[in-house]
Every structure is written in structure tokens, then in C-alpha cells.
Design an enzyme around this catalytic site. Structure first.
Site, PDB file in Angstrom:
ATOM      1  CE  LYS A  43      -4.022  -2.199   0.501  1.00  0.00           C
ATOM      2  NZ  LYS A  43      -4.857  -2.193   1.702  1.00  0.00           N
ATOM      3  CB  THR A  97      -1.479  -7.443  17.898  1.00  0.00           C
ATOM      4  OG1 THR A  97      -1.253  -6.474  16.874  1.00  0.00           O
ATOM      5  CG2 THR A  97      -2.197  -8.649  17.312  1.00  0.00           C
ATOM      6  CG  HIS A 249      -5.213  -9.624  30.687  1.00  0.00           C
ATOM      7  ND1 HIS A 249      -4.815  -8.692  31.609  1.00  0.00           N
ATOM      8  CD2 HIS A 249      -5.862  -8.929  29.716  1.00  0.00           C
ATOM      9  CE1 HIS A 249      -5.209  -7.489  31.216  1.00  0.00           C
ATOM     10  NE2 HIS A 249      -5.845  -7.611  30.073  1.00  0.00           N
TER      11      HIS A 249
END
Length: 305
Positions: A43, A97, A249
Site C-alpha cells: 500500500k 495486538t 488476560h
């Protein structure tokens, strides 16, 4: 001075053409952060929110002088994105992420240790880093933070926001807030960040927010006891968590009797930290204790005179 990021930090956003990447690149830029480049392979030549997009991090660094990367790359490719940033000479990598395989992160940590021991990784699965009024490199709501003298380090994103909101409400600003992430294998630890705050002249007190699982809070307690002379406040989430059950988590799990909230709280109390048991009382407790410390110092000063 603060730590990790400031008004001179130049950020490249990896994964900038994705939904999350483009949204948060815009938010960071609007906060005042120097977001100088984005990277998405194939891109290059595009622009996102006025930010030039490159095919590689190396190219972005060469053209813009970026020294910090903010990663929004999907989990299967995130480890490669971290390595690419390190290979391009990036000094601070902030990986948002979630869901990166543990074996991938073990590889990344090993690679960093061998090749880039001075580079710093925040995350993954974290909200990022903010130095209020200067730079936001992450996904946190910037308006709840206020410039000040309390350093925050936390494994939980939302508890970071809650703590910052409460501190700000009590007129206590933050030097820097660092969300280190909730995965079992990650970059900077509580101890690492507390050491940075301890050396930072702008940080006068430290708030650490931990949770069940692992032994990082206990390791931080050892360092606090030996080295830290600033007031340290601590909240540990998961007091009622049952053994063997993951609590939100990936790293928040009690295994083999280790990693309990009780053990962490006891270690921190022994180290001289002020342990807070109720998350709704973080701001109130910090404000009260700092006021007492301030009055005691004033008394000592007047006695000395």
C-alpha cells in the site's frame, strides 16, 4: 522528562490501512503525537489521514526518521511486524495486538535479547504508552489523563484508565502511564518500568496495577524494597479468582499455587508499598497518603530550621 515517549517521539503505525490502525493513528495524531508514517505492504504511496504510507518500516524510517512503532497487525503476522521494526532500527515498539501465539513471542524475546538488547518492547495485548500533554502511542482515551508527577504501570488497560481518571479527579496528574500488557510473554515488565520511573526526576510517586498470574509483581517488590525511595502504590486484581481459571488476560491464571493476589499483595506490603484493596479507592488513597507524606516532610523541614 517523563519516560519512553515525549513530544519529540516520531511514530510509524504498522497496519495503518486497517480499521483499528487508521482509527487510532488519527486519534494519536489529534492528541498531538508526531505520527510521521504508516506501513502496510503493498500500500506504499497511499495516505491515511494525511499520513504517508510505506511498504516497509525500513523505508518509513529512512524517509521520516521514525523512532517508535505502534503495531496494529493481525496476530498471525504480529511477531514478524515486531522483528521488522527492530531490524529497521526502531528503538521503542508498542504492540497493541491481542492473541499472538506464545511461541511467537518467545521467538521475538529471544531475537531481541540476542540482537537488540537496548530496544524496548511494550506489549503485546496492551493499551500503549501516554505522556499526558506530549504524546499518546496507543489506544487509551487521552482526555482522562493530566500532566503531573505520578507514574502508572499496569497489566490492565481498563484499570489504567480507571486509575488515571480517579487520580485526575483528585488533582493528581501523571508523568507517564505505561500499559505493559496481559499476555504471559511480553516486553517491559513492572520492574523495568518502575526502574525507569525511579530514575525519572519528574516522577514523584508510582502506581502499579498488577493481577493474578506469573511472578512479575513479586520481582517488582524485590526491586522496590532494595532500590526505590519514592512512594509506591499498588493494586492487584483477582483477589477472588479461583485457581486454574483464566481471568480475562492470557497471563491471568493461578497455576500450582503460584501467582495469587494474596502472595503478590504480601510481597508488595513487605517491600514498603502502599497496597490498595479496592479499585474504587485508588485515587482517594493515593491523594490521602501523599498529603500525609507532604505534611511529614514539612514538619521535618521546620524542625531542622
Amino acid at each position: 522528562m517523563a519516560i519512553l515517549v515525549n513530544k519529540d517521539t516520531k511514530v510509524v503505525v504498522q497496519g495503518i490501512t486497517g480499521k483499528e490502525g487508521s482509527f487510532h493513528a488519527k486519534q494519536c495524531k489529534e492528541y498531538g503525537t508526531q505520527v510521521v508514517a504508516g506501513v502496510t505492504p503493498g500500500k506504499g504511496g497511499m495516505e491515511v489521514e494525511g499520513i504517508p504510507v510505506f511498504n516497509t518500516v525500513k523505508e518509513a524510517v529512512k524517509e521520516t526518521g521514525a523512532n517508535c512503532s505502534l503495531i496494529f497487525v493481525p496476530a498471525p503476522f504480529a511477531a514478524d511486524a515486531i522483528v521488522e521494526a527492530l531490524d529497521a532500527g526502531i528503538e521503542l515498539v508498542v504492540c497493541i495486538t491481542e492473541g499472538i501465539p506464545v511461541k511467537d513471542m518467545m521467538m521475538v524475546k529471544d531475537y531481541m535479547l540476542k540482537n537488540y538488547p537496548n530496544a524496548k518492547l511494550v506489549g503485546p495485548n496492551c493499551p500503549g504508552v501516554i505522556t499526558p500533554g506530549e504524546a499518546k502511542v496507543g489506544i487509551m482515551p487521552g482526555h482522562i489523563f493530566k500532566r503531573g508527577k505520578i507514574g502508572i504501570v499496569s497489566r490492565s488497560g481498563t484499570l489504567t484508565y480507571e486509575a488515571a481518571y480517579q487520580l485526575t479527579k483528585y488533582g493528581l496528574g501523571q508523568s507517564t502511564a505505561v500499559g505493559i500488557g496481559g499476555d504471559p510473554v511480553h516486553g517491559l515488565t513492572h520492574r523495568d518500568v518502575i526502574e525507569m520511573f525511579n530514575k525519572d526526576p519528574e516522577t514523584e510517586a508510582i502506581l502499579m496495577i498488577g493481577e493474578i498470574g506469573g511472578t512479575e509483581e513479586e520481582e517488582a517488590a524485590e526491586y522496590i524494597e532494595k532500590e526505590v525511595d519514592k512512594p509506591v502504590f499498588a493494586y492487584i486484581a483477582g483477589i477472588t479468582a479461583p485457581p486454574g481459571k483464566r481471568m480475562g488476560h492470557a497471563g491471568a491464571i493461578i497455576m500450582g499455587g503460584k501467582g495469587t493476589a494474596k502472595a503478590k499483595m504480601e510481597a508488595l506490603e513487605k517491600a514498603g508499598a502502599y497496597v490498595i484493596e479496592n479499585p474504587a479507592k485508588i485515587g482517594e488513597t493515593v491523594a490521602k497518603i501523599l498529603k500525609v507524606i507532604e505534611l511529614e516532610e514539612e514538619e521535618r523541614t521546620s524542625d531542622a530550621e
